[in-house]
Scaffold this motif. Sequence first.
Motif: not given
Length: 133
Positions: A25-30, A79-85, A110-112, A115-117
């Motif tokens: 979660l901290k990574l997403y927020n960062g 993984m493909p979504l991370y690649d797209y980001i 959206e990932f963050r 993940w919070k949920q």
Amino acid sequence: MSANKPFQTYQNNSVNTASSGELTLKLYNGCIKFIKQAIRDMEEEKFEAKNTNVQKAQNIIQELMVTLDPKMEISQQIMPLYDYIQYQLKEGNIKNDAAFLEEALQYVTEFRDTWKQVIKQTRQSQYAQGARV
């Protein structure tokens, strides 16, 4: 300088005592913070700062990619979504086009939020199991 020491100690402790879910979660927020700052930098024509912040966001996405367990089916979907980001961040940086960064920001947000949920539901489940014991 000494006024920052208690805050720095708090930050270090929050990372050192965080669960793997909280660290993610901290990574997403960062990542969100760096993308937003890169967009502001772009608007202010601070291109060196923009580049630095995009690279920080890319490094976070790279870290999230490395931590995926390839044996899990969900990892094959993420993984493909991370690649797209990563692609969006790169294109936004090269072309100085905030639209690419904004799209990357939308996905990371959206990932963050998801993940919070997951963390919330996990805690509720653990609390309910602890109450039954």
